[in-house]
Design an enzyme around this catalytic site. Structure first.
Site, PDB file in Angstrom:
ATOM      1  N   LYS A  90       1.358  -0.605 -41.975  1.00 23.04           N
ATOM      2  CA  LYS A  90       1.795  -1.786 -41.238  1.00 23.04           C
ATOM      3  C   LYS A  90       0.635  -2.731 -40.944  1.00 23.04           C
ATOM      4  CE  LYS A  90       1.186  -0.205 -36.470  1.00 23.04           C
ATOM      5  NZ  LYS A  90       1.819   0.076 -35.183  1.00 23.04           N
ATOM      6  N   GLU A 146       0.836  -1.195   0.000  1.00 23.85           N
ATOM      7  CA  GLU A 146       0.000   0.000   0.000  1.00 23.85           C
ATOM      8  C   GLU A 146       0.877   1.253   0.000  1.00 23.85           C
ATOM      9  OE1 GLU A 146      -2.699   0.028   3.255  1.00 23.85           O
ATOM     10  OE2 GLU A 146      -3.661  -1.866   2.702  1.00 23.85           O
TER      11      GLU A 146
END
Length: 317
Positions: free
Chosen positions: A196, A41
């Site tokens: 591409k 945390e």
């Protein structure tokens, strides 16, 4: 009532950049504890009085992305609860930006979710650079100042004498055409594009090139590279079509081990990038340009309620 003072804080994603920003504008980096508990945390404590102050929090959401995002959210919340006058989040690299639309069934629009989280945490304004897509600015319900790294790249290209009638700016994919066109117009160069075909998340097959690169110096421009697959395939294609040299200007380089391996192949003479996130050259032809002065000037202008439009201009243009 006196005007709010300027305070700059940072998380752990890119402290060197935050320090450079502070040095460029002549203010000390704010004191804050940003750490983690043993269970992972995040914990934040601002170690100085910021009541009524104009607070800027510098934090890129780079690897580890989720951890740095939580640091940013908690720092915003801490500043809000400490009664800051205004909180501006300075996000040189905005993560999750590629998840900006529903392009298949049952997927989230995570770029919008992250924007909601930042606003809900208490941010009043966003300062960022070279978003993956312009429409992300509209995901925020607060003002967004969106800068471009092009002035920084332009200065470098000028120094290496690339700007000439022999230069062509190429987008490695269709999505980057608008960005490439802007660079080509700025530098008075020809424009090209690679069409591409992506075969997987890490593999790209470059298929064809639009434009003439034979006997020319090529500058590939893109906003993000992670595995360098798109860049390497485009560069290889440029070489096959007779390019004299191939350089790449990429705003955000999240270089994975696969990217470093591909850069070692030598298809690219130089990868020019920024320090929006930490980048290690590792002995490869990687040039890291600082955007600290650009972001610092934007911070000063926002603090003084001045226009940031002038930051989009390049010397002589």
């Amino acid at each position: 009532m006196s005007a709010p003072g300027l305070k700059v804080f940072t998380g752990n994603s890119n402290r060197p950049l935050a320090e450079q920003i502070c040095a460029s504008i002549g203010v000390p980096l704010g004191e804050a504890t940003v750490t983690s508990f043993p269970d992972g945390e995040s914990f934040v404590k601002i170690n100085e009085n910021i009541r009524g102050q104009d607070v800027f929090i510098v934090q890129s959401t780079c690897t580890p992305t989720n951890h740095h995002l939580m640091e940013l959210l908690i720092m915003i919340d801490a500043a809000r609860r400490a009664s800051a006058h205004r909180i501006t989040t300075v996000i040189p690299f905005y993560g999750y930006a590629r998840q900006d639309r529903k392009d298949q069934p049952r997927v989230p629009i995570t770029a919008k979710l992250v924007a909601n989280l930042i606003v809900a945490a208490g941010a009043n304004r966003i300062l960022t650079m070279d978003l993956h897509s312009q429409q992300i600015q509209g995901f925020f319900d607060i003002p967004v100042d969106h800068l471009f790294a092009s002035p920084v790249f332009f200065d470098h290209v000028e120094r290496i004498k690339m700007r000439s009638d022999n230069m062509v700016v190429v987008s490695p994919d269709v999505g980057g055409m608008k960005m490439a066109a802007a660079y080509a117009g700025l530098m008075g160069s020809q424009l090209g594009m690679v069409w591409k075909k992506r075969t997987s998340a890490t593999t790209v097959e470059s298929v064809n090139i639009v434009g003439d690169v034979k006997g020319r110096d090529v500058l590939l421009v893109d906003d993000i590279t992670e595995t360098a697959g798109t860049l390497m395939n485009a560069a290889k294609l440029m070489r096959e079509h007779g390019a004299l040299s191939v350089r790449a200007a990429v705003s955000h380089s999240l270089l994975s081990p696969m990217a470093y391996d591909r850069l070692k192949l030598g298809h690219i003479d130089e990868l020019i990038t920024t320090n929006s996130i930490p980048v290690e050259p590792r002995g490869l032809p990687i040039t890291v340009l600082s955007v600290a002065e650009l972001l610092g000037e934007a911070i000063l202008r926002i603090h003084n309620n001045e226009s940031v439009t002038g930051l989009f201009k390049v010397k002589g243009f």
